[in-house]
Design a protein around this motif. Structure first.
Motif, PDB file in Angstrom:
ATOM      1  N   PRO A  10       5.702   8.838   7.931  1.00  0.00           N
ATOM      2  CA  PRO A  10       6.566   8.352   9.026  1.00  0.00           C
ATOM      3  C   PRO A  10       7.687   7.431   8.555  1.00  0.00           C
ATOM      4  O   PRO A  10       8.847   7.577   8.995  1.00  0.00           O
ATOM      5  CB  PRO A  10       5.576   7.627   9.946  1.00  0.00           C
ATOM      6  CG  PRO A  10       4.274   8.338   9.714  1.00  0.00           C
ATOM      7  CD  PRO A  10       4.275   8.661   8.249  1.00  0.00           C
ATOM      8  N   HIS A  65      -0.178   9.830   0.251  1.00  0.00           N
ATOM      9  CA  HIS A  65      -0.978   9.914   1.474  1.00  0.00           C
ATOM     10  C   HIS A  65      -0.066  10.258   2.648  1.00  0.00           C
ATOM     11  O   HIS A  65       1.105   9.872   2.673  1.00  0.00           O
ATOM     12  CB  HIS A  65      -1.679   8.579   1.719  1.00  0.00           C
ATOM     13  CG  HIS A  65      -2.830   8.658   2.671  1.00  0.00           C
ATOM     14  ND1 HIS A  65      -2.668   8.761   4.036  1.00  0.00           N
ATOM     15  CD2 HIS A  65      -4.168   8.674   2.458  1.00  0.00           C
ATOM     16  CE1 HIS A  65      -3.848   8.830   4.621  1.00  0.00           C
ATOM     17  NE2 HIS A  65      -4.775   8.780   3.697  1.00  0.00           N
ATOM     18  N   GLU A  66      -0.630  10.974   3.631  1.00  0.00           N
ATOM     19  CA  GLU A  66       0.145  11.344   4.813  1.00  0.00           C
ATOM     20  C   GLU A  66       0.656  10.117   5.564  1.00  0.00           C
ATOM     21  O   GLU A  66       1.674  10.198   6.263  1.00  0.00           O
ATOM     22  CB  GLU A  66      -0.713  12.205   5.751  1.00  0.00           C
ATOM     23  CG  GLU A  66      -1.272  13.471   5.124  1.00  0.00           C
ATOM     24  CD  GLU A  66      -0.201  14.377   4.559  1.00  0.00           C
ATOM     25  OE1 GLU A  66       0.810  14.599   5.255  1.00  0.00           O
ATOM     26  OE2 GLU A  66      -0.360  14.859   3.412  1.00  0.00           O
ATOM     27  N   GLU A  67      -0.032   8.993   5.445  1.00  0.00           N
ATOM     28  CA  GLU A  67       0.394   7.785   6.150  1.00  0.00           C
ATOM     29  C   GLU A  67       1.760   7.289   5.686  1.00  0.00           C
ATOM     30  O   GLU A  67       2.418   6.522   6.394  1.00  0.00           O
ATOM     31  CB  GLU A  67      -0.642   6.673   5.961  1.00  0.00           C
ATOM     32  CG  GLU A  67      -1.975   6.946   6.632  1.00  0.00           C
ATOM     33  CD  GLU A  67      -2.983   5.849   6.356  1.00  0.00           C
ATOM     34  OE1 GLU A  67      -2.653   4.917   5.584  1.00  0.00           O
ATOM     35  OE2 GLU A  67      -4.094   5.932   6.895  1.00  0.00           O
ATOM     36  N   HIS A  68       2.188   7.718   4.512  1.00  0.00           N
ATOM     37  CA  HIS A  68       3.491   7.287   4.003  1.00  0.00           C
ATOM     38  C   HIS A  68       4.649   8.025   4.677  1.00  0.00           C
ATOM     39  O   HIS A  68       5.790   7.560   4.606  1.00  0.00           O
ATOM     40  CB  HIS A  68       3.567   7.507   2.491  1.00  0.00           C
ATOM     41  CG  HIS A  68       2.587   6.688   1.722  1.00  0.00           C
ATOM     42  ND1 HIS A  68       1.784   7.219   0.730  1.00  0.00           N
ATOM     43  CD2 HIS A  68       2.254   5.383   1.788  1.00  0.00           C
ATOM     44  CE1 HIS A  68       1.019   6.261   0.217  1.00  0.00           C
ATOM     45  NE2 HIS A  68       1.292   5.136   0.854  1.00  0.00           N
ATOM     46  N   ARG A 119       4.690  16.811   0.388  1.00  0.00           N
ATOM     47  CA  ARG A 119       4.942  15.764   1.380  1.00  0.00           C
ATOM     48  C   ARG A 119       6.432  15.420   1.449  1.00  0.00           C
ATOM     49  O   ARG A 119       6.965  15.155   2.533  1.00  0.00           O
ATOM     50  CB  ARG A 119       4.126  14.513   1.045  1.00  0.00           C
ATOM     51  CG  ARG A 119       2.626  14.719   1.156  1.00  0.00           C
ATOM     52  CD  ARG A 119       1.849  13.416   0.994  1.00  0.00           C
ATOM     53  NE  ARG A 119       0.422  13.701   0.969  1.00  0.00           N
ATOM     54  CZ  ARG A 119      -0.324  13.743  -0.129  1.00  0.00           C
ATOM     55  NH1 ARG A 119       0.226  13.486  -1.313  1.00  0.00           N
ATOM     56  NH2 ARG A 119      -1.602  14.035  -0.067  1.00  0.00           N
ATOM     57  N   LEU A 125       3.610   1.772   1.544  1.00  0.00           N
ATOM     58  CA  LEU A 125       4.296   2.000   2.809  1.00  0.00           C
ATOM     59  C   LEU A 125       5.672   1.338   2.811  1.00  0.00           C
ATOM     60  O   LEU A 125       5.820   0.173   2.424  1.00  0.00           O
ATOM     61  CB  LEU A 125       3.468   1.448   3.966  1.00  0.00           C
ATOM     62  CG  LEU A 125       2.124   2.137   4.208  1.00  0.00           C
ATOM     63  CD1 LEU A 125       1.252   1.289   5.119  1.00  0.00           C
ATOM     64  CD2 LEU A 125       2.339   3.529   4.796  1.00  0.00           C
ATOM     65  N   ASN A 182       9.173  -0.155   4.696  1.00  0.00           N
ATOM     66  CA  ASN A 182       9.355  -1.092   5.798  1.00  0.00           C
ATOM     67  C   ASN A 182      10.849  -1.253   6.080  1.00  0.00           C
ATOM     68  O   ASN A 182      11.678  -0.489   5.576  1.00  0.00           O
ATOM     69  CB  ASN A 182       8.686  -2.435   5.477  1.00  0.00           C
ATOM     70  CG  ASN A 182       9.146  -2.997   4.135  1.00  0.00           C
ATOM     71  OD1 ASN A 182      10.343  -3.022   3.841  1.00  0.00           O
ATOM     72  ND2 ASN A 182       8.211  -3.432   3.305  1.00  0.00           N
ATOM     73  N   ASP A 227       0.831  -1.214   0.000  1.00  0.00           N
ATOM     74  CA  ASP A 227       0.000   0.000   0.000  1.00  0.00           C
ATOM     75  C   ASP A 227       0.864   1.262   0.000  1.00  0.00           C
ATOM     76  O   ASP A 227       0.481   2.285   0.576  1.00  0.00           O
ATOM     77  CB  ASP A 227      -0.953   0.016   1.195  1.00  0.00           C
ATOM     78  CG  ASP A 227      -1.932  -1.144   1.169  1.00  0.00           C
ATOM     79  OD1 ASP A 227      -2.368  -1.515   0.068  1.00  0.00           O
ATOM     80  OD2 ASP A 227      -2.251  -1.687   2.245  1.00  0.00           O
TER      81      ASP A 227
END
Length: 356
Positions: free
Chosen positions: A80, A75-78, A164, A33, A35, A31
């Motif tokens: 961190p 997306h902001e979730e990416h 971002r 992200l 890792n 998604d």
């Protein structure tokens, strides 16, 4: 001092040397992200002494991913996970950079070790977009031709991604306009058959890239450099040429781009590419000589003396390493020893600095 280990400054950012880790897709995200794989991958090359690392092609929109396993920044979730990599890179003196990308008609494919084929909706794929409804390969489903509203969405996706990226701490941004992905598809007359303001003439085909440059520049502080990667030729008659690249470089220079990263090919599945050591370096040299724009050389650069010769003879300003960096994450440390240059090693590794 070997040229390879001289600092390189653009705007307010200084690289400690001229060695740049090229963006290399890892196809290991979920998604979008990142890792632990991504952290270790970029971190080992920072420990290895690179001056700048450009994070792999990072999708500005979910439909812009090459594969479902691509990194994302839509997306902001990416953020961190991206910040974690940025912090590690900076802690080892490596400037953090990111390549912003949209795959266009080359999206929705399986990762290479999963076959690399186009994915249909039943296999987790999605509809792709392009300047024209022309498939990349004969056995693939043609993309949807973008309308003007769709083109605007692409530009805004790049703008938001740049915002971002800056928020995550990246200090060099690179626009991916090479290798047959969306912005390259607009540039090349082989993939762009549009009859409107985004097709036909050279100026029209370059319009979207210039609009993306302008949009990204509005989100970047003035002290941060903006790079563009292009394919300097399609290696196919009737396609994008080296002369087109020089014309484009002049426009990019006028519009706030600081360096042209000169690769080639990728827009024609059957193009006869004469691959060999340094085979793309002449394109970087031509752009630098004809326009005064800084350039990066990439493509089968595998040895310290080879990289040093490219810089010493004025063919490019920086060296981008791809596959050689996969083979040897510590290439900069090894190159410094070979060229007789004293460079700092990480404290944890100093016991191995001498072979005695």
């Amino acid at each position: 001092m070997a040229q390879l280990f001289t600092p390189f400054t653009q705007r307010g950012i200084t690289l400690k040397n001229r060695i740049v880790i090229s963006p290399m897709c890892q196809y290991s995200a979920q998604d979008g992200l990142s890792n632990d794989w991504h952290l270790v991958h970029v971190g080992s090359r920072a420990v290895g002494g690179a001056g700048l690392l450009l994070l792999e092609a990072t999708a500005v929109a979910p439909e812009g991913r090459i594969t479902p396993d691509d990194l994302g920044i839509w997306h902001e979730e990416h953020l961190p996970g991206l910040r974690r990599m940025v912090e590690f890179l900076k802690s080892h003196g490596c400037v953090p950079g990111i390549q912003l990308a949209h795959a266009g008609r080359k999206a929705s494919h399986a990762s290479p070790w999963k076959g690399g084929h186009q994915l249909g909706p039943d296999a987790g794929g999605w509809s792709t977009v392009a300047p024209s409804a022309l498939a990349f390969a004969p056995n693939e489903t043609p993309p949807l031709a973008l309308d003007e509203a769709g083109i605007l969405r692409v530009t805004e996706a790049f703008r938001a991604a740049a915002r971002r990226a800056v928020a995550a701490g990246f200090e060099v941004l690179e626009i991916h306009a090479a290798h047959g992905y969306l912005l390259h598809q607009f540039l090349s007359p082989l993939s762009n058959h549009r009859p409107d303001a985004y097709g036909g003439s050279f100026e029209n085909r370059a319009r979207l890239l210039l609009e993306v440059v302008a949009a990204i520049r509005t989100e970047m502080p003035l002290h941060l450099p903006l790079w563009v990667r292009v394919s300097a030729t399609d290696w196919t008659e009737g396609g994008w040429t080296a002369e087109d690249t020089v014309r484009l470089a002049l426009l990019l220079k006028e519009n706030g781009v600081d360096l042209l990263d000169c690769s080639t090919g990728g827009n024609v599945a059957t193009a006869p590419i004469p691959v060999g050591p340094g085979y793309q370096v002449p394109f970087a040299e031509q752009v630098r000589r004809c326009t005064g724009l800084a350039t990066g050389a990439v493509g089968l650069i595998t040895a310290a003396q080879q990289a040093e010769h490219i810089l010493a003879t004025g063919q490019a300003d920086v060296i981008l390493l791809g596959r050689e960096s996969l083979r040897d994450p510590y290439f900069p440390l090894h190159a410094a020893r070979e060229l007789g240059v004293e460079v700092a090693w990480p404290d944890q590794y100093t016991r191995a600095k001498s072979r005695l």
